[in-house]
Write an enzyme that holds these catalytic residues in place. Structure first.
Site, mmCIF file in Angstrom:
data_model
loop_
_atom_site.group_PDB
_atom_site.id
_atom_site.type_symbol
_atom_site.label_atom_id
_atom_site.label_comp_id
_atom_site.label_asym_id
_atom_site.label_seq_id
_atom_site.Cartn_x
_atom_site.Cartn_y
_atom_site.Cartn_z
ATOM 1 N N ARG A 37 3.604 -3.175 -9.638
ATOM 2 C CA ARG A 37 4.266 -3.821 -8.501
ATOM 3 C C ARG A 37 5.244 -4.844 -9.058
ATOM 4 O O ARG A 37 4.840 -5.909 -9.532
ATOM 5 C CB ARG A 37 3.253 -4.516 -7.595
ATOM 6 C CG ARG A 37 3.893 -5.262 -6.423
ATOM 7 C CD ARG A 37 2.821 -5.948 -5.582
ATOM 8 N NE ARG A 37 3.390 -6.576 -4.408
ATOM 9 C CZ ARG A 37 3.911 -7.815 -4.399
ATOM 10 N NH1 ARG A 37 3.934 -8.545 -5.497
ATOM 11 N NH2 ARG A 37 4.402 -8.318 -3.287
ATOM 12 N N SER A 106 -1.505 -1.292 2.912
ATOM 13 C CA SER A 106 -1.770 -2.714 3.148
ATOM 14 C C SER A 106 -2.083 -2.947 4.622
ATOM 15 O O SER A 106 -1.343 -2.486 5.493
ATOM 16 C CB SER A 106 -0.529 -3.554 2.816
ATOM 17 O OG SER A 106 -0.266 -3.531 1.451
ATOM 18 N N LYS A 135 2.975 -13.955 -3.398
ATOM 19 C CA LYS A 135 3.668 -13.292 -2.295
ATOM 20 C C LYS A 135 3.813 -14.310 -1.184
ATOM 21 O O LYS A 135 2.828 -14.675 -0.543
ATOM 22 C CB LYS A 135 2.864 -12.073 -1.824
ATOM 23 C CG LYS A 135 3.523 -11.247 -0.726
ATOM 24 C CD LYS A 135 2.751 -9.942 -0.531
ATOM 25 C CE LYS A 135 2.960 -9.283 0.816
ATOM 26 N NZ LYS A 135 4.301 -8.884 1.137
HETATM 27 N N1 TZP Z 1 -0.288 -8.689 -1.162
HETATM 28 C C1 TZP Z 1 -0.908 -9.611 -0.438
HETATM 29 S S1 TZP Z 1 -1.164 -11.028 -1.322
HETATM 30 C C2 TZP Z 1 -0.446 -10.357 -2.714
HETATM 31 C C3 TZP Z 1 -0.024 -9.080 -2.442
HETATM 32 C C4 TZP Z 1 0.643 -8.184 -3.378
HETATM 33 C C5 TZP Z 1 -0.300 -11.098 -4.001
HETATM 34 C C6 TZP Z 1 -1.580 -11.298 -4.740
HETATM 35 O O1 TZP Z 1 -1.348 -12.051 -5.913
HETATM 36 P P1 TZP Z 1 -2.365 -13.167 -6.400
HETATM 37 O O2 TZP Z 1 -1.656 -13.812 -7.580
HETATM 38 O O3 TZP Z 1 -3.616 -12.459 -6.837
HETATM 39 O O4 TZP Z 1 -2.575 -14.115 -5.274
#
Ligand code: TZP
Ligand code: MG
Length: 211
Positions: A37, A106, A135
């Site tokens: 990603r 998702s 995010k």
């Molecule tokens: N989708 C929802 S939160 C997120 C994604 C891709 C990011 C998660 O990253 P982290 O660093 O584990 O909070």
């Protein structure tokens, strides 16, 4: 698609380390699914990273999922794709990818989770568990309580995501998640292997003690 520790790439967290070294360490620590990603990569960059991850994950006997890009998933022979609510429908992704591939979606609430199950998703991502810097355009926090609620309505594997650390993992699994998905807690750790191992051990312990 029953993962336990689902690790996503996130080059902003590597601190000068190479993708291959970061992910190899995560695999040694017990990651059993890797998602490519990288929102700001070109198609070429994704392809290159995808081939590299395919080699590493194949050697480790671990699943490789590509975020958003069905074309890249096909090109590198990934195990599947992870789609968002606005992406191509699951059935269209399956037609493009061919039989036997994993399609994850998702979700952020019970309605989306139930719809994902009806549409034939192989697993759902559910989050965010907490606010996260990784995010910034996330939906409102779902939290462990949201996992509990979604678990009552769907049988699909639930992969919890968003701001998860070792301190949150036991509760999330106890609430009914199959797996935790993390970016910063693993690929941003000083010791990536140890961070992955700690999370994996918590998931294994909590799943093992499930009634
Ligand atoms: N989708 C929802 S939160 C997120 C994604 C891709 C990011 C998660 O990253 P982290 O660093 O584990 O909070
Ligand atoms: Mg997406």
């Amino acid at each position: 698609m029953d993962s336990r520790l689902y690790v996503l790439t996130g080059h902003a967290y590597y601190k000068g380390r190479q993708l291959k070294d970061v992910i190899a360490a995560a695999l040694r620590g017990g990651a059993d699914c890797i998602q490519l990603r990288e929102k700001d990569y070109s198609g070429r960059e994704l392809l290159e990273a995808g081939h590299l991850l395919r080699r590493l994950t194949r050697e480790a006997g671990v699943k490789l999922i590509i975020n958003d890009r069905i074309d890249v998933a096909r090109a590198v022979d990934a195990d599947g794709v992870h789609l968002g609510q606005g992406d191509l429908p699951i059935q269209v992704a399956r037609e493009i990818l061919g039989a036997g591939k994993i399609v994850g979606l998702s979700t952020h609430n019970v309605e989306e989770a139930v719809a994902a199950e009806r549409a034939g998703a192989d697993y759902i991502g559910l989050g965010p568990m907490k606010p996260t810097q990784t995010k910034l355009d996330t939906e409102p926090v779902v939290g462990p309580a949201g996992v509990l609620e979604v678990r009552r309505h769907v049988r699909l594997p639930i992969v919890a995501i968003g701001g998860i650390t070792a301190a949150d993992t036991a509760e999330i699994i106890r609430c009914g998640a199959n797996s935790v998905a993390v970016v910063s807690a693993v690929v941003g750790a000083d010791d990536v292997e140890a961070a992955a191992r700690e999370l994996r051990e918590i998931v294994d312990r909590e799943r093992g003690s499930r009634v």
